[in-house]
Design a protein around this motif. Structure first.
Motif, PDB file in Angstrom:
ATOM      1  N   ASN A 203       0.823  -1.211   0.000  1.00  0.00           N
ATOM      2  CA  ASN A 203       0.000   0.000   0.000  1.00  0.00           C
ATOM      3  C   ASN A 203       0.859   1.264   0.000  1.00  0.00           C
ATOM      4  O   ASN A 203       0.430   2.316  -0.471  1.00  0.00           O
ATOM      5  CB  ASN A 203      -0.932   0.013   1.209  1.00  0.00           C
ATOM      6  CG  ASN A 203      -2.128  -0.876   1.024  1.00  0.00           C
ATOM      7  OD1 ASN A 203      -2.533  -1.148  -0.093  1.00  0.00           O
ATOM      8  ND2 ASN A 203      -2.700  -1.357   2.111  1.00  0.00           N
ATOM      9  N   ASP A 204       2.069   1.181   0.568  1.00  0.00           N
ATOM     10  CA  ASP A 204       2.951   2.347   0.654  1.00  0.00           C
ATOM     11  C   ASP A 204       4.081   2.284  -0.361  1.00  0.00           C
ATOM     12  O   ASP A 204       5.018   3.074  -0.305  1.00  0.00           O
ATOM     13  CB  ASP A 204       3.549   2.447   2.065  1.00  0.00           C
ATOM     14  CG  ASP A 204       2.475   2.636   3.125  1.00  0.00           C
ATOM     15  OD1 ASP A 204       1.653   3.538   2.960  1.00  0.00           O
ATOM     16  OD2 ASP A 204       2.465   1.871   4.098  1.00  0.00           O
ATOM     17  N   TRP A 205       3.990   1.366  -1.280  1.00  0.00           N
ATOM     18  CA  TRP A 205       5.037   1.119  -2.272  1.00  0.00           C
ATOM     19  C   TRP A 205       4.784   1.973  -3.503  1.00  0.00           C
ATOM     20  O   TRP A 205       3.675   2.027  -4.014  1.00  0.00           O
ATOM     21  CB  TRP A 205       5.000  -0.368  -2.612  1.00  0.00           C
ATOM     22  CG  TRP A 205       6.000  -0.897  -3.571  1.00  0.00           C
ATOM     23  CD1 TRP A 205       7.276  -1.293  -3.280  1.00  0.00           C
ATOM     24  CD2 TRP A 205       5.810  -1.174  -4.962  1.00  0.00           C
ATOM     25  NE1 TRP A 205       7.886  -1.793  -4.409  1.00  0.00           N
ATOM     26  CE2 TRP A 205       7.013  -1.732  -5.453  1.00  0.00           C
ATOM     27  CE3 TRP A 205       4.746  -1.010  -5.848  1.00  0.00           C
ATOM     28  CZ2 TRP A 205       7.173  -2.117  -6.786  1.00  0.00           C
ATOM     29  CZ3 TRP A 205       4.904  -1.388  -7.160  1.00  0.00           C
ATOM     30  CH2 TRP A 205       6.110  -1.938  -7.629  1.00  0.00           C
ATOM     31  N   THR A 206       5.817   2.666  -3.983  1.00  0.00           N
ATOM     32  CA  THR A 206       5.700   3.500  -5.173  1.00  0.00           C
ATOM     33  C   THR A 206       6.422   2.821  -6.334  1.00  0.00           C
ATOM     34  O   THR A 206       7.652   2.661  -6.292  1.00  0.00           O
ATOM     35  CB  THR A 206       6.313   4.887  -4.941  1.00  0.00           C
ATOM     36  OG1 THR A 206       5.650   5.517  -3.841  1.00  0.00           O
ATOM     37  CG2 THR A 206       6.160   5.749  -6.185  1.00  0.00           C
ATOM     38  N   PRO A 207       5.698   2.371  -7.362  1.00  0.00           N
ATOM     39  CA  PRO A 207       6.339   1.659  -8.471  1.00  0.00           C
ATOM     40  C   PRO A 207       7.244   2.576  -9.272  1.00  0.00           C
ATOM     41  O   PRO A 207       7.035   3.789  -9.340  1.00  0.00           O
ATOM     42  CB  PRO A 207       5.153   1.175  -9.306  1.00  0.00           C
ATOM     43  CG  PRO A 207       4.041   2.120  -8.975  1.00  0.00           C
ATOM     44  CD  PRO A 207       4.245   2.515  -7.554  1.00  0.00           C
ATOM     45  N   GLU A 208       8.252   1.978  -9.890  1.00  0.00           N
ATOM     46  CA  GLU A 208       9.185   2.724 -10.717  1.00  0.00           C
ATOM     47  C   GLU A 208       9.310   2.059 -12.088  1.00  0.00           C
ATOM     48  O   GLU A 208       9.063   0.861 -12.223  1.00  0.00           O
ATOM     49  CB  GLU A 208      10.562   2.798 -10.030  1.00  0.00           C
ATOM     50  CG  GLU A 208      10.513   3.516  -8.683  1.00  0.00           C
ATOM     51  CD  GLU A 208      11.880   3.664  -8.052  1.00  0.00           C
ATOM     52  OE1 GLU A 208      12.885   3.405  -8.749  1.00  0.00           O
ATOM     53  OE2 GLU A 208      11.947   4.041  -6.866  1.00  0.00           O
ATOM     54  N   GLU A 209       9.670   2.848 -13.070  1.00  0.00           N
ATOM     55  CA  GLU A 209       9.813   2.319 -14.420  1.00  0.00           C
ATOM     56  C   GLU A 209      10.893   1.245 -14.449  1.00  0.00           C
ATOM     57  O   GLU A 209      11.929   1.353 -13.788  1.00  0.00           O
ATOM     58  CB  GLU A 209      10.174   3.445 -15.393  1.00  0.00           C
ATOM     59  CG  GLU A 209       9.035   4.432 -15.637  1.00  0.00           C
ATOM     60  CD  GLU A 209       9.386   5.447 -16.711  1.00  0.00           C
ATOM     61  OE1 GLU A 209      10.420   5.238 -17.391  1.00  0.00           O
ATOM     62  OE2 GLU A 209       8.646   6.433 -16.857  1.00  0.00           O
ATOM     63  N   GLY A 210      10.642   0.194 -15.242  1.00  0.00           N
ATOM     64  CA  GLY A 210      11.595  -0.895 -15.327  1.00  0.00           C
ATOM     65  C   GLY A 210      11.371  -1.974 -14.294  1.00  0.00           C
ATOM     66  O   GLY A 210      12.108  -2.954 -14.241  1.00  0.00           O
ATOM     67  N   GLY A 211      10.348  -1.795 -13.451  1.00  0.00           N
ATOM     68  CA  GLY A 211      10.047  -2.796 -12.436  1.00  0.00           C
ATOM     69  C   GLY A 211      10.596  -2.410 -11.080  1.00  0.00           C
ATOM     70  O   GLY A 211      11.550  -1.648 -10.950  1.00  0.00           O
ATOM     71  N   GLY A 212       9.989  -2.941 -10.062  1.00  0.00           N
ATOM     72  CA  GLY A 212      10.391  -2.607  -8.702  1.00  0.00           C
ATOM     73  C   GLY A 212       9.775  -1.307  -8.241  1.00  0.00           C
ATOM     74  O   GLY A 212       9.008  -0.647  -8.953  1.00  0.00           O
ATOM     75  N   GLY A 213      10.102  -0.926  -7.029  1.00  0.00           N
ATOM     76  CA  GLY A 213       9.569   0.306  -6.472  1.00  0.00           C
ATOM     77  C   GLY A 213      10.204   0.611  -5.136  1.00  0.00           C
ATOM     78  O   GLY A 213      11.083  -0.129  -4.657  1.00  0.00           O
ATOM     79  N   SER A 214       9.794   1.708  -4.533  1.00  0.00           N
ATOM     80  CA  SER A 214      10.458   2.199  -3.325  1.00  0.00           C
ATOM     81  C   SER A 214       9.481   2.475  -2.197  1.00  0.00           C
ATOM     82  O   SER A 214       8.307   2.777  -2.428  1.00  0.00           O
ATOM     83  CB  SER A 214      11.227   3.481  -3.637  1.00  0.00           C
ATOM     84  OG  SER A 214      12.240   3.257  -4.585  1.00  0.00           O
ATOM     85  N   TRP A 215      10.001   2.368  -0.977  1.00  0.00           N
ATOM     86  CA  TRP A 215       9.309   2.851   0.215  1.00  0.00           C
ATOM     87  C   TRP A 215      10.079   4.064   0.744  1.00  0.00           C
ATOM     88  O   TRP A 215      11.313   4.057   0.793  1.00  0.00           O
ATOM     89  CB  TRP A 215       9.279   1.778   1.296  1.00  0.00           C
ATOM     90  CG  TRP A 215       8.250   0.711   1.083  1.00  0.00           C
ATOM     91  CD1 TRP A 215       6.948   0.743   1.493  1.00  0.00           C
ATOM     92  CD2 TRP A 215       8.434  -0.545   0.423  1.00  0.00           C
ATOM     93  NE1 TRP A 215       6.310  -0.421   1.118  1.00  0.00           N
ATOM     94  CE2 TRP A 215       7.192  -1.229   0.460  1.00  0.00           C
ATOM     95  CE3 TRP A 215       9.510  -1.167  -0.209  1.00  0.00           C
ATOM     96  CZ2 TRP A 215       7.012  -2.492  -0.097  1.00  0.00           C
ATOM     97  CZ3 TRP A 215       9.334  -2.410  -0.762  1.00  0.00           C
ATOM     98  CH2 TRP A 215       8.101  -3.067  -0.704  1.00  0.00           C
TER      99      TRP A 215
END
Length: 393
Positions: free
Chosen positions: A300-312
């Motif tokens: 729910n708090d994860w921000t997706p990023e281009e190319g896959g994956g994401g950040s908290w």
């Protein structure tokens, strides 16, 4: 643990209350339930069968929804039973005159259910989506009564602080208002107010998007779409309702009362400017503190990023060493987990079918950091179910 979720929560809450009383300690018990909600596969079987036998066409003409509705009603009655268990425990301990009980919930139903002829459901700004009850029980102090004055969840804190004889810390400004006067039947001491609600998807705050300004009589809303991250050109205009004359929001007065629309839009704009003026957004998650040594990061708090994956978005009040584990919703085939924060990088490749990867110890410096996580398995990029951070030092 074993048992149905709400039953388990209630058992622990009652045990906590009993322990507090036995040791002579005042207590605050917050019993937050994840029901009624999907998934629907796991509900009390006896209650499910009870409602499955009912004529659910009275609730929805869509027969394909009847099974989910029956399961939802089973969850609702289970909550009723468990609230009764808590009240019985309080009465059995003889502390009912020293214990304030509040019952409230967050929003209207997600699927077809009875909402008292109100319009809308969960995620909508109409009354059927946002109007909920607040029950307050304090025997010997508050006589049974009702109030039609508008209030919100932000009022709970100042209410309990005033009843307990406390005060808000100097320099703190609250959006809520104490309901003590209403609970004591002193509605004449209650000044009119406005309540502001806004909810839409996305990490950006957008003024005048999927919002409501609610006064004691007039309500302005814009049904521009909970699922839309931005306010688009084809969004519908604001709607205005007289809740006293038209509580079910059937007659839009926006064209007839442009001056009221302008007044309430101005109120929304001032509120929006206030709540967005001094806050980092999205809010950062505090990690590694003495009060919470384990932090569970969810999608729910994860921000997706281009190319896959994401950040908290995280922040550490002091340098801290933490163990990091990545959990998956299902068994993953030989997943590769890549983690990055600041200039640090780490990649772990696991073999076989697993549901968890232990990434070992991480050292986080004091301050803000963005923790990037990418999972690759069977040729696809996925989001982990949870990332668990556990303080070591």
């Amino acid at each position: 643990t074993e048992g149905y979720c709400m039953d388990v929560y209630t058992e622990h809450a009652i045990a906590f209350i009993e322990q507090s009383v036995a040791t002579g300690q005042p207590f605050f018990a917050y019993l937050a339930t994840n029901t009624p909600h999907d998934p629907f596969h796991d509900v009390p079987e006896d209650l499910y069968q009870k409602y499955l036998s009912k004529d659910l066409a009275l609730v929805s003409e869509n027969a394909g929804r009847h099974d989910a509705i029956a399961r939802t009603f089973a969850m609702v009655e289970n909550i009723d039973q468990n609230v009764g268990r808590v009240l019985d425990a309080i009465d059995g301990l003889g502390i009912e005159r020293e214990t304030i009980v509040l019952y409230l919930h967050d929003n209207g139903p997600a699927i077809e259910r009875y909402v008292g002829e109100m319009r809308g459901r969960k995620s909508m700004a109409y009354e059927g989506g946002i109007r909920t009850p607040l029950f307050v029980r304090w025997p010997g102090h508050y006589a049974p009564s009702t109030s039609d004055r508008i209030a919100s969840h932000v009022d709970v804190l100042p209410t309990l602080v005033e009843i307990a004889g406390g005060r808000i810390q100097d320099g703190r400004t609250l959006d809520g208002r104490s309901l003590k006067a209403l609970l004591e039947g002193r509605a004449k001491d209650w000044a009119d107010r406005q309540i502001f609600i806004q909810a839409h998807r996305g990490d950006e705050r957008v003024a005048r998007h999927q919002f409501a300004v609610i006064g004691q009589r007039y309500k302005l809303l814009r049904a521009s779409g909970f699922g839309r991250e931005q306010l688009t050109d084809d969004a519908p205009p604001p709607e205005l309702y007289d809740l006293l004359a038209d509580p079910f929001e059937r007659h839009d007065l926006a064209k007839a009362r442009p001056e009221m629309v302008a007044e309430l839009l101005g109120a929304h704009d001032r509120w929006f400017a206030d709540v967005t003026s001094e806050r980092d957004y999205p809010a950062r998650i505090l990690i590694g503190t003495d009060r919470e040594t384990t932090t569970v990061l969810t999608r729910n708090d994860w921000t997706p990023e281009e190319g896959g994956g994401g950040s908290w978005r995280l922040t550490a009040p002091a340098a801290v060493k933490m163990g990091v584990r990545v959990l998956f919703r299902e068994l993953e085939q030989s997943p590769e987990v890549r983690v990055a924060w600041g200039t640090a990088r780490r990649t772990v490749a696991a073999g076989g079918s697993i549901q968890e990867v232990d990434l070992g110890e991480f050292e986080f410096a004091q301050g803000d950091l963005d923790l990037f996580v990418q999972v690759k398995s069977a040729g696809r990029s996925d989001v982990p179910a949870h990332v668990v951070l556990t303080r070591i030092n």
